[in-house]
Write a protein that holds these residues in place. Structure first.
Motif, mmCIF file in Angstrom:
data_model
loop_
_atom_site.group_PDB
_atom_site.id
_atom_site.type_symbol
_atom_site.label_atom_id
_atom_site.label_comp_id
_atom_site.label_asym_id
_atom_site.label_seq_id
_atom_site.Cartn_x
_atom_site.Cartn_y
_atom_site.Cartn_z
ATOM 1 N N ALA A 100 -2.801 1.569 47.758
ATOM 2 C CA ALA A 100 -3.336 2.931 47.797
ATOM 3 C C ALA A 100 -3.144 3.450 49.226
ATOM 4 N N ALA A 126 -6.401 8.180 49.874
ATOM 5 C CA ALA A 126 -7.147 8.200 48.612
ATOM 6 C C ALA A 126 -8.567 8.699 48.831
ATOM 7 N N LYS A 141 -2.463 8.653 45.487
ATOM 8 C CA LYS A 141 -3.100 7.458 46.046
ATOM 9 C C LYS A 141 -4.553 7.336 45.601
ATOM 10 N N GLU A 192 -6.144 4.061 43.399
ATOM 11 C CA GLU A 192 -7.403 3.347 43.604
ATOM 12 C C GLU A 192 -8.206 3.275 42.303
ATOM 13 N N CYS A 214 -6.508 -3.435 45.266
ATOM 14 C CA CYS A 214 -5.588 -2.631 46.060
ATOM 15 C C CYS A 214 -6.046 -2.630 47.505
ATOM 16 N N CYS A 236 -5.856 -0.136 51.225
ATOM 17 C CA CYS A 236 -5.720 1.256 51.650
ATOM 18 C C CYS A 236 -5.361 1.310 53.128
#
Length: 266
Positions: A147, A151, A165, A169, A188, A190
């Motif tokens: 992500a 996000a 993105k 998530e 995931c 970030c």
């Protein structure tokens, strides 16, 4: 000392450059059999050659992430080559500034929105969809999606990127919910500003590239850009059994960017 991904089969999309390339290398160093999946054949094969030169095991499979059939073929071909799939690392992504200078909300062409959505979000779902039949047969199945801090917070010139993105998530959490009964973990991470070709294109598309780069560095509590190799170590952690009780999670790797509301001086 045992390697953390010994003999596991790992598919890495977007592995020809940037974070994907670094993750593919790190997974190979940890004993994985790596599939370098990318649309850029020359760069992808170069990544494979590099992994092999370092003593790792890797093969290249060309994939068009806008094609459902191409993604299905990626998973089927991987399973035929290596006997199954243990890890899918859906890393590939694109930013609208890669495709057009018209990136504001009112100027972004609809077809560019569709390309970003297809590659950044729909392809992540399709990678999961077509890998699951093989992941069900793994005793240590894991999906690691990429992500972004985008996000959670918005960036200029990035409506499509940030929207997709955010979708990654939530898709990660939904996938973890659906696949837990099969023992398949889905997480995931970030990243904030990582020194990749995508970031360099984003910076160069700005009216004042130097100011944008200084802002991106300064937004981190650790006032520098992240390195792909740092991100790769997190990808390996989420792929291996060290994270065996973690699923449905979104890990920040952002130099502290979302921990404060400040800006380090350039």
């Amino acid at each position: 000392m045992a390697k953390r991904l010994e003999e596991r089969v790992c598919v890495v999309t977007g592995a020809a450059q940037g974070m994907g390339r670094a993750s593919a290398r790190e997974m190979a160093r940890e004993g994985a059999k790596v599939i370098v999946a990318d649309i850029n054949e020359a760069a992808g094969r170069d990544a494979v050659d590099l992994i092999i030169s370092e003593g790792g095991t890797a093969q290249f499979i060309k994939v068009d992430l806008r094609s459902s059939e191409s993604i299905r073929n990626l998973m089927d071909q991987t399973a035929k080559l290596y006997g199954g799939i243990d890890v899918v690392h859906a890393n590939a992504a694109i930013h609208e500034t890669d495709l057009t200078p018209n990136t504001s909300i009112e100027e972004l062409p609809e077809e560019i929105w569709d390309v970003v959505n297809d590659i950044n979000l729909k392809a992540v779902w399709l990678c999961t969809k077509y890998a699951v039949p093989y992941l069900k047969n793994s005793e240590a199945a894991a999906i690691v999606n990429v992500a972004s801090t985008g996000a959670t917070v918005a960036y200029p010139m990035a409506a499509a990127y940030c929207a997709t993105k955010g979708g990654v998530e939530m898709l990660t959490k939904a996938s973890a919910t659906d696949l837990a009964k099969f023992g398949i973990r889905v997480n995931c991470y970030c990243p904030a500003a990582i020194r990749t070709p995508m970031l360099e294109k984003y910076i160069s598309a700005a009216d004042d590239p130097s100011a944008v780069e200084a802002f991106l560095r300064g937004a981190h509590l650790l006032p520098r850009l992240g390195e792909p190799e740092e991100v790769a170590k997190l990808a390996v952690f989420l792929a291996c059994s060290d994270s065996s009780f973690i699923t449905g999670a979104a890990y920040l790797i952002d130099g502290g960017a979302l921990a404060w509301r400040g800006l380090n001086a350039a």
